[in-house]
Design a protein around this motif. Structure first.
Motif, mmCIF file in Angstrom:
data_model
loop_
_atom_site.group_PDB
_atom_site.id
_atom_site.type_symbol
_atom_site.label_atom_id
_atom_site.label_comp_id
_atom_site.label_asym_id
_atom_site.label_seq_id
_atom_site.Cartn_x
_atom_site.Cartn_y
_atom_site.Cartn_z
ATOM 1 N N VAL A 1 -118.784 6.344 15.912
ATOM 2 C CA VAL A 1 -117.762 5.460 16.523
ATOM 3 C C VAL A 1 -117.886 4.024 16.333
ATOM 4 N N ALA A 2 -119.076 3.420 16.137
ATOM 5 C CA ALA A 2 -119.273 2.133 15.603
ATOM 6 C C ALA A 2 -118.624 1.707 14.508
ATOM 7 N N VAL A 3 -118.817 2.694 13.458
ATOM 8 C CA VAL A 3 -118.186 2.576 12.293
ATOM 9 C C VAL A 3 -116.556 2.718 12.360
ATOM 10 N N THR A 4 -116.203 3.474 12.996
ATOM 11 C CA THR A 4 -114.846 3.730 13.092
ATOM 12 C C THR A 4 -114.244 2.370 13.908
ATOM 13 N N ILE A 5 -115.058 1.768 14.766
ATOM 14 C CA ILE A 5 -114.408 0.620 15.482
ATOM 15 C C ILE A 5 -114.241 -0.481 14.624
ATOM 16 N N VAL A 6 -115.341 -0.608 13.644
ATOM 17 C CA VAL A 6 -115.285 -1.914 13.002
ATOM 18 C C VAL A 6 -114.134 -1.694 11.786
ATOM 19 N N VAL A 7 -113.961 -0.572 11.400
ATOM 20 C CA VAL A 7 -113.203 -0.191 10.429
ATOM 21 C C VAL A 7 -111.499 -0.304 11.031
ATOM 22 N N ALA A 8 -111.283 0.099 12.371
ATOM 23 C CA ALA A 8 -110.211 -0.285 12.916
ATOM 24 C C ALA A 8 -109.658 -1.809 13.155
ATOM 25 N N VAL A 9 -110.749 -2.357 13.270
ATOM 26 C CA VAL A 9 -110.454 -4.042 13.258
ATOM 27 C C VAL A 9 -110.177 -4.408 12.009
ATOM 28 N N VAL A 10 -111.051 -4.234 10.871
ATOM 29 C CA VAL A 10 -111.228 -4.858 9.607
ATOM 30 C C VAL A 10 -109.789 -4.204 8.812
ATOM 31 N N LEU A 11 -109.602 -3.094 8.716
ATOM 32 C CA LEU A 11 -108.594 -2.317 7.930
ATOM 33 C C LEU A 11 -107.800 -1.616 8.636
ATOM 34 N N GLY A 12 -107.544 -1.709 10.299
ATOM 35 C CA GLY A 12 -106.517 -1.196 10.865
ATOM 36 C C GLY A 12 -106.855 0.205 11.475
ATOM 37 N N PRO A 13 -106.348 0.523 12.877
ATOM 38 C CA PRO A 13 -106.520 1.837 13.169
ATOM 39 C C PRO A 13 -106.174 2.964 12.371
ATOM 40 N N GLY A 14 -105.082 2.927 11.476
ATOM 41 C CA GLY A 14 -104.418 4.176 10.843
ATOM 42 C C GLY A 14 -105.605 4.257 9.773
ATOM 43 N N ALA A 15 -106.153 3.468 9.141
ATOM 44 C CA ALA A 15 -107.283 3.704 8.249
ATOM 45 C C ALA A 15 -108.446 4.094 8.780
ATOM 46 N N ALA A 16 -108.758 3.797 9.880
ATOM 47 C CA ALA A 16 -109.895 4.363 10.607
ATOM 48 C C ALA A 16 -109.736 6.027 11.011
ATOM 49 N N ILE A 17 -108.283 6.078 11.266
ATOM 50 C CA ILE A 17 -108.098 7.660 11.749
ATOM 51 C C ILE A 17 -108.396 8.294 10.294
ATOM 52 N N SER A 18 -107.588 7.951 9.279
ATOM 53 C CA SER A 18 -107.825 8.727 8.082
ATOM 54 C C SER A 18 -109.366 8.630 7.619
ATOM 55 N N GLY A 19 -110.028 7.675 7.561
ATOM 56 C CA GLY A 19 -111.458 7.731 7.295
ATOM 57 C C GLY A 19 -112.273 8.943 8.245
ATOM 58 N N VAL A 20 -111.922 9.111 9.361
ATOM 59 C CA VAL A 20 -112.793 10.110 10.166
ATOM 60 C C VAL A 20 -112.358 11.666 9.602
ATOM 61 N N TRP A 21 -111.010 11.562 9.449
ATOM 62 C CA TRP A 21 -110.518 12.884 8.933
ATOM 63 C C TRP A 21 -110.988 13.203 7.681
ATOM 64 N N TYR A 22 -111.056 12.394 6.789
ATOM 65 C CA TYR A 22 -111.558 12.613 5.458
ATOM 66 C C TYR A 22 -113.099 12.928 5.485
ATOM 67 N N TRP A 23 -113.880 12.392 6.268
ATOM 68 C CA TRP A 23 -114.973 12.670 6.482
ATOM 69 C C TRP A 23 -115.156 14.042 6.920
ATOM 70 N N ARG A 24 -114.657 14.382 7.997
ATOM 71 C CA ARG A 24 -114.579 15.637 8.642
ATOM 72 C C ARG A 24 -114.248 16.771 7.656
ATOM 73 N N GLU A 25 -113.399 16.621 6.664
ATOM 74 C CA GLU A 25 -112.899 17.442 5.616
ATOM 75 C C GLU A 25 -114.035 17.828 4.767
ATOM 76 N N GLY A 26 -114.681 17.119 4.357
ATOM 77 C CA GLY A 26 -115.900 17.392 3.636
ATOM 78 C C GLY A 26 -116.979 18.216 4.578
ATOM 79 N N LYS A 27 -116.967 17.683 5.880
ATOM 80 C CA LYS A 27 -118.232 18.474 6.668
ATOM 81 C C LYS A 27 -117.600 20.031 6.724
#
Length: 380
Positions: free
Chosen positions: A344-370
């Protein structure tokens, strides 16, 4: 002789939250939809817009306030559809044409940040376990969120996703989660041609204002373009694959979808943030572009800006809450050692720095591998 009871537990159809907390999480989404309905359709900004849009109904030329731009009335040659498109163009053009610079930047940021949401929906709709579930009918959903309001219907899709997806998608029996290979391979071209290209065309001023209005009208069914191109591309791809390949090796293509959508969203986010921080225009700043503020007087452009800001933040909030839920699932079902707090902390940082869209993509990218790590740690 009595038949012994099976020791196999029934498939669990809820997420890994304790039952007493599930309803709290689920209620976030209708609450967001209700909030959006108030501010986008019933609040002061909506009332101000109603007066402007009432003028469009009058049988005389409509000029956008504080400009000499006349609203185009003909797009496809069908009166009812042309009238409907005129309303949509009137809502988007002040941003697309830069009649209000803050609105232009906000709208640009919003529409490209929406790409990861569209990508997520497409992937989850294509999973074999999603067939004929309500979340799989993305064209149907798009008719409502493109015309009535994204923030009103998109949280409800996420609610439907959480209610209809099963924990078995993460478990040892993972037959429900693959995206068929032809669909996985065809999604990136469909998103680029069907969504990214029409969105970009809206902001090209050298096309001329008449053509730009047509491009705004053309953008409205963009999610339908994506689905149509995706269907054709999947059919073509299926003809080139051996049947035994169709259920394999889709992970890298799905992750590429998330990577592409996240990168595009991040590039636009960084560009908009840089423009806000370096602009000499006092009306162009982070607060004016990003923060919805009620005003004592409402112009057409400022009313639209407020509505689009609410639309953006509610959609992104719904996407980030859903992302948090899937992170919780992955962790608590034993598929990841990392704590949810850290993610969650990483997602918030990514949302601020790279935007919430990028944060959403990042989580689902990570989930796909899991998802490929199908067996919980304790059972390996």
């Amino acid at each position: 002789m009595a038949t012994p009871k099976s020791s196999t537990k029934p498939a669990m159809t809820t997420h890994s939250f304790p039952p007493s907390r599930q309803w709290v999480v689920y209620m976030v989404f209708p609450a967001l939809a209700a909030l959006a309905t108030w501010y986008m359709r019933l609040g002061p900004a909506a009332e101000a817009l109603a007066s402007y849009f009432g003028l469009i109904m009058e049988p005389k030329p409509f000029f956008f306030p504080d400009s000499d731009i006349q609203l185009r009335r003909t797009y496809v040659g069908i009166d009812a559809l042309d009238t409907f498109l005129s309303f949509l163009v009137a809502a988007f053009l002040p941003g697309a044409a830069g009649l209000n610079k803050a609105f232009q930047l906000q709208q640009l940021h919003f529409l490209f940040s929406f790409l990861p949401v569209l990508a997520t929906w497409s992937v989850e709709a294509a999973r074999q376990g999603s067939a004929w579930k309500i979340i799989s009918f993305t064209s149907f959903w798009s008719l409502f969120y493109q015309t009535v309001g994204g923030a009103i219907f998109i949280p409800l899709w996420y609610l439907a996703f959480l209610l209809t997806t099963s924990r078995t998608v993460y478990g040892a029996n993972n037959s429900n989660h693959p995206v068929p290979l032809p669909q996985a391979k065809a999604l990136i071209p469909a998103l680029l041609i069907g969504y990214v290209v029409p969105t970009t065309l809206m902001y090209l001023p050298f096309l001329g204002i008449e053509t730009q209005q047509f491009m705004v009208a053309l953008w409205q069914p963009a999610p339908l373009f994506v689905n149509g191109l995706w269907a054709v591309g999947s059919w073509i791809s299926a003809g080139t694959e051996r049947p035994e390949q169709n259920k394999k090796n889709s992970e890298k293509y799905v992750k590429a979808v998330y990577l592409l959508s996240g990168v595009v969203s991040a590039i636009v986010h960084l560009g908009v943030m840089w423009t806000c921080l370096t602009s000499d225009n006092p009306a162009v700043n982070l607060g004016e572009v990003l923060v919805p503020v009620e005003r004592s007087t409402w112009g057409m452009a400022t009313s639209l800006l407020f509505v689009f800001q609410v639309d953006f933040w509610v959609i992104m909030a719904a996407g980030l809450v859903a992302a948090w839920v899937v992170v919780w699932d992955v962790h608590h079902l034993g598929l990841a050692d990392v704590g949810t707090g850290k993610i969650v902390a990483v997602t918030i940082v990514v949302a601020v720095v790279l935007g919430p869209g990028a944060a959403i993509s990042g989580v689902w990218y990570w989930r796909e591998g899991k998802l490929r790590q199908a067996v919980p740690r304790g059972k390996r």
